[in-house]
Enzyme design. Structure first.
Site: not given
Ligand code: CAA
Length: 378
Positions: A30, A80, A112, A153, A202, A233, A305
């Site tokens: 979605d 990185e 980062c 992302t 993370s 960040h 991280s």
């Molecule tokens: N409409 C609106 N929202 C929806 C939706 C819909 N149809 N379906 C899902 N969502 C929402 C979920 O409810 C969730 O919201 P919340 O977090 O508020 O609960 C959000 O969308 C994301 O959904 P998921 O948690 O299911 O997403 P995911 O598990 O597929 O992946 C992620 C999300 C973990 C961020 C992933 O993109 C990821 O691993 N990214 C890389 C790691 C990262 O960026 N980490 C951040 C902190 S680490 C850091 O900052 C260092 C760095 O730069 C990497």
């Protein structure tokens, strides 16, 4: 007391992007999950003629002048997405930018967070060597691979900052709180093409270190009443809301005030994660799109991280708006060209996306593991 701050700042925005809505459709997700839940709209894509060195050089090349070239004593490269375990990317940029031979050049790493560490090194250096300047570069290509949770992302880009006593954009204050917690939330061992990510951990760690720094800052210094803006960040734009919402309800006024501020997210939403540059992309986003008065104070949360966090503050200078407006960020974003999801999937991950590149600095060839760059002189 010597005041030190950002004299000049510029960014490199790649000329290509993919549309996140189209990516969601291809992944049978979605689109609102990506657009609203994660908060991303476009993802920067680089052609095969760009790498971290050319991007950093492009961010800096139109920013510095001959006087700066003579006064720069250090070129610090935060990344990185390093391409060599030994030779730093900074030595190559030093040559491309024609910085004086007596400068030192080196690369630093802590996910980062490393640009913030570079700025700290620069500030301390200038306090001991008034009149001199330090060039801080951050440049990254964020790739997690197709069909991974992190894919939405991804991003790429670079930031260049000239640190000196001429605080023309802002002054960096000496109040700060650091925190370190050894953890495996996001890491990239030497033999891995992509990082290994525990996404949920993370986010949890980011929030934990933010809360720790926030509470400690208040204990050590003051409340945040005088802060006009709080920037973060941003691995993805929704992270800002998550961090603010995680604060204890005793900070409800702070939360309400800062949750309504959305301009610091605009560049992340349209570019993606630029890793080491991300916090400073949020800063540029706020200064370019926001309406922050001169001399106001900004708080910044830097996260890397592994994990390190730091909370610190900066004071905006008079006339900063005029200098930031000249960056024409809107024009650069709007002139980008779209890449199809098919080309992105089949060519981007192996650096095979051969596209017209209007940047001044381009990677022209790699022979015997030596990188050669083409520089368009003005
Ligand atoms: N409409 C609106 N929202 C929806 C939706 C819909 N149809 N379906 C899902 N969502 C929402 C979920 O409810 C969730 O919201 P919340 O977090 O508020 O609960 C959000 O969308 C994301 O959904 P998921 O948690 O299911 O997403 P995911 O598990 O597929 O992946 C992620 C999300 C973990 C961020 C992933 O993109 C990821 O691993 N990214 C890389 C790691 C990262 O960026 N980490 C951040 C902190 S680490 C850091 O900052 C260092 C760095 O730069 C990497």
């Amino acid at each position: 007391m010597v005041k030190v701050g950002i004299e000049k700042i510029n960014l490199y925005i790649p000329e290509y992007y993919i549309d996140i809505k189209k990516l969601a459709e291809k992944r049978l997700v979605d689109p609102n999950k990506y657009l609203v839940g994660i908060g991303q709209e476009k993802m920067s894509i680089i052609p095969s003629s760009q790498d971290i060195i050319s991007m950093a050089s492009n961010a800096a090349i139109n920013m510095i002048d001959d006087e700066d070239r003579k006064l720069i004593d250090q070129v610090i490269f935060a990344t990185e997405s390093g391409i060599d375990f030994s030779k730093s990317a900074a030595t190559v940029v030093h040559d491309i930018l024609k910085i004086n031979s007596f400068a030192s050049s080196f690369e630093i790493k802590q996910a980062c967070y490393s640009t913030t560490a570079a700025i700290k090194i620069a500030v301390n250096y200038i306090k001991q060597n008034p009149g001199r300047k330090v060039l801080v570069l951050s440049s990254d290509i964020s790739k997690y691979g197709a069909n991974t949770p992190g894919e939405v992302t991804q991003g790429a880009g670079a930031i260049a900052m000239l640190i000196s006593e001429n605080c023309e954009i802002l002054e960096i204050n000496s109040k700060f709180i650091f925190a370190t917690k050894n953890a495996y939330d996001f890491w990239r061992p030497n033999d891995c093409k992509y990082p290994i990510v525990d996404g949920k951990l993370s986010i949890k760690l980011y929030i934990e270190l933010f809360n720790l720094c926030f509470e400690s800052f208040i204990d050590k210094y003051q409340n945040f009443d005088e802060i006009s803006s709080m920037i973060f960040h941003l691995p993805f734009s929704k992270m800002r809301d998550k961090a603010l919402q995680s604060l204890d309800d005793k900070y409800i006024d702070f939360k309400t005030k800062h949750l309504s501020e959305i301009t610091s997210k605009i560049l992340c939403k349209n570019i993606g994660n630029t890793y080491t540059g991300s916090l400073y992309l949020s800063l540029l986003s706020l200064l370019y799109y926001g309406n922050i008065n001169e001399h106001e104070k900004i708080a910044l949360f830097s996260y890397g991280s592994g994990a390190v966090g730091e909370l610190f503050t900066m004071n905006l200078s008079a006339d900063y708006k005029e200098k930031i407006r000249k960056l024409e960020i809107d024009k650069r974003l709007n002139s980008r060209k779209e890449v199809s999801i098919e080309d992105y999937e089949s060519k981007y991950f192996d650096n095979m996306l051969k596209l017209k590149d209007n940047s001044r600095v381009k990677l022209s060839k790699i022979i015997d593991s030596i990188r050669y760059y083409e520089i368009d002189e003005p």
